[in-house]
Design a protein around this motif. Structure first.
Motif, PDB file in Angstrom:
ATOM      1  N   GLU A   1      -6.045  -1.823  14.526  1.00  0.00           N
ATOM      2  CA  GLU A   1      -6.276  -0.958  13.214  1.00  0.00           C
ATOM      3  C   GLU A   1      -6.038  -1.973  12.019  1.00  0.00           C
ATOM      4  OE1 GLU A   1      -7.678   1.618  12.743  1.00  0.00           O
ATOM      5  OE2 GLU A   1      -7.562   2.333  14.601  1.00  0.00           O
ATOM      6  N   SER A   2      -6.627  -1.849  10.838  1.00  0.00           N
ATOM      7  CA  SER A   2      -6.476  -2.617   9.779  1.00  0.00           C
ATOM      8  C   SER A   2      -4.927  -2.788   9.247  1.00  0.00           C
ATOM      9  CB  SER A   2      -7.463  -2.329   8.776  1.00  0.00           C
ATOM     10  OG  SER A   2      -7.446  -3.272   7.747  1.00  0.00           O
ATOM     11  N   GLY A   3      -4.397  -3.860   9.033  1.00  0.00           N
ATOM     12  CA  GLY A   3      -3.139  -3.996   8.423  1.00  0.00           C
ATOM     13  C   GLY A   3      -1.810  -3.876   9.309  1.00  0.00           C
ATOM     14  N   MET A   4      -2.215  -3.621  10.607  1.00  0.00           N
ATOM     15  CA  MET A   4      -0.969  -3.713  11.550  1.00  0.00           C
ATOM     16  C   MET A   4      -0.647  -4.686  12.183  1.00  0.00           C
ATOM     17  SD  MET A   4      -0.427   0.070  11.924  1.00  0.00           S
ATOM     18  CE  MET A   4      -0.444   0.735  13.830  1.00  0.00           C
ATOM     19  N   ILE A   5       0.482  -4.878  12.768  1.00  0.00           N
ATOM     20  CA  ILE A   5       0.805  -5.967  13.599  1.00  0.00           C
ATOM     21  C   ILE A   5       1.041  -5.471  15.226  1.00  0.00           C
ATOM     22  CG2 ILE A   5       2.823  -7.955  13.987  1.00  0.00           C
ATOM     23  CD1 ILE A   5       3.503  -7.449  11.263  1.00  0.00           C
TER      24      ILE A   5
END
Ligand SMILES: Nc1ncnc2c1ncn2[C@@H]1O[C@H](COP(=O)(O)OP(=O)(O)OP(=O)(O)O)[C@@H](O)[C@H]1O
Ligand SMILES: [Mg+2]
Lengths: 229, 235
Positions: B26-30
């Motif tokens: 998912e976008s923006g996750m680490i």
């Protein structure tokens, strides 16, 4: 022993006597070999970089051919150019046989596979990690190629030098297509053959020593372009 | 940027080393990718980065102006430092070379390598090279950052610096970060989600501390004394 000493003295005498013929021979040797390796370099380096860094159909086959041609006997290269340029040959009308141009053409044929093959091998060593890193940084095609050349510059220069060394030292091709004509197509190696034939061992060996000194000084100069020196 | 993997298969000489049916980042996750040597972590990152093509399946990038692969920064497991100054190594990836030396210097400072800026990159030690490689990857500010064991050979202080820089890249440019690690504490410190891969397939996926416990339960002797979470030792 005495013989060698005598010829060393003769070599020195020839160098300092500013004998026009000798200097003409040296100059022609240099011109022919430098031009032929430069031409071969212009063609062979990009070709080698391509072969070392890209994967395409037929790459392996081309490398095999190049590697085989790296051992092409100079006389055979000379023979091919001779047949092309002889009066009845397909390019006979140009009248280039027994001129320095013919000698350069034959030497290009000899040197091209050497430069191509050595460049390809050098580039292959580094290309995977360099290309992967460049791609990971999102560099464009041109920048990636420039970086690859930069990273391989020392071995590529060495490849060029090896090609030049082969050109200046070969005798078979220049003899065949140049004809060893005095004041026109006589170079150091063909002059050595001639002097030896005439029994002038001192003169022959003197030319050999000059050839060696020349190689030595050029290598010395090129060292500054070598890694860690 | 959101990344979706569909039916990815990759074999080397007839041996299947990667087989992933479905995986979404998912976008923006680490994300931390964990797994033993040879489990396929590097292969996975290389396929996402487009360095290697899968035998079948596809990688789909979604969001962020559709620039796709041009929005990726990838740091290989074995960093290759170019034969030029440390500074030039960092500048090389930045588009506008002349204006951005400040940016490059800042990046080097973040990994504690600013005093090496004028030195040739070829002479760096293993850990120094890794720090420079991390800096030159993270400075790019890309929307998808792929890091293959980014801190595997650095000292603990440098590890902290690199981790902080990764978090910052994630926070500031909203980058999706996928990194591999053999350090379970690091995964727990850094990641929103851990992915465990084994023999090329996804074995487990979820909260890093839960994955940590699962692994620790299986190998209590190996994990004895290791802790997870923000306060744990940098070990
Ligand atoms: N080019 C290749 N040719 C043949 N086999 C390969 C190649 N690249 C990787 N492999 C094999 O694929 C498997 C997965 O390799 P990969 O590098 O993805 O492992 P990894 O999980 O990153 O391991 P590590 O923790 O040691 O970095 C390994 O068994 C490796 O030997
Ligand atoms: Mg790996």
């Amino acid at each position: 022993m005495e013989n060698i000493f005598l010829s060393l003295r003769e070599a020195w005498r020839l160098i300092v006597s500013f004998d026009n013929e000798i200097y003409g021979i040296i100059a022609l040797s240099l011109i022919v070999s430098v031009l032929s390796s430069a031409l071969a370099g212009i063609l062979g380096m990009p070709l080698g970089i391509l072969l070392g860094s890209r994967d395409f159909a037929g790459r392996r086959a081309i490398i095999r051919v190049v590697q085989t041609l790296m051992g092409l006997p100079p006389v055979v290269a000379g023979l091919m150019v001779y047949m092309l340029l002889s009066r009845k040959g397909p390019m006979g009308s140009l009248g280039l046989l027994f001129t320095p141009s013919a000698m350069i053409a034959a030497q290009v044929l000899i040197v091209l596979p050497v430069i191509t093959g050595l460049t390809a091998a050098a580039v292959k060593l580094k290309s995977q990690s360099v290309l992967e890193t460049c791609k990971g940084m999102g560099l464009g095609r041109l920048k990636t190629m420039l970086v690859l050349v930069h990273e391989c510059r020392y071995p590529v220069i060495s490849a060029f030098m090896a090609g030049y060394g082969r050109a200046i030292s070969e005798v078979g091709a220049v003899m065949l297509v140049g004809g060893n004509i005095q004041y026109e197509t006589r170079v150091m190696t063909t002059a050595i053959v001639l002097e030896t034939g005439k029994g002038n061992f001192e003169r022959a060996l003197a030319l050999g020593v000059i050839l060696l000194l020349l190689s030595f000084s050029i290598n010395w100069f090129m060292q500054r372009f070598q890694e860690d020196s | 940027m959101r990344v979706r993997l569909k039916n990815i298969k990759k074999a080397y000489k007839g041996r299947l080393v990667l087989n992933i049916e479905e995986l979404t980042f998912e976008s923006g996750m680490i994300y931390a990718i964990q797994g033993s040597n040879g489990s396929g972590k590097t292969t996975l990152l290389r396929i996402i980065a487009g360095i290697e093509a899968p035998d079948s399946g596809e990688v789909v990038f979604q969001g962020d102006d559709g620039a796709g692969r041009r929005q990726i920064a990838y740091m290989p497991q074995k960093p290759y430092i170019f034969d030029m100054t440390v500074m030039d190594n960092v500048l090389l990836g930045i588009r506008n070379m002349s204006c951005d030396s400040k940016l490059a210097l800042e990046a080097l400072r973040k990994v504690g390598m600013e005093s090496f800026m004028g030195q040739n990159g070829k002479k760096l030690s293993g850990g120094e090279a890794q720090r420079v490689a991390a800096a030159r990857t993270l400075v790019l500010g890309r929307k998808l950052v792929l890091l293959d064991e980014p801190a595997s050979s650095v000292d603990v202080c440098s590890m902290r610096l690199i981790e902080e820089y990764i978090r910052e890249a994630n926070r500031k440019s909203g980058a999706t970060v996928i990194f591999t690690t053999h350090n379970p504490s690091q995964a727990a410190r850094m990641a929103n989600e851990s992915i465990l891969i084994e023999n090329g397939t996804i074995k487990d996926k979820g909260e890093p501390s839960r994955l940590f416990k699962t692994l620790a339960d299986k190998e209590p002797k190996v994990y004895a004394g290791m802790r997870d979470g923000e306060d744990c030792l940098y070990a």
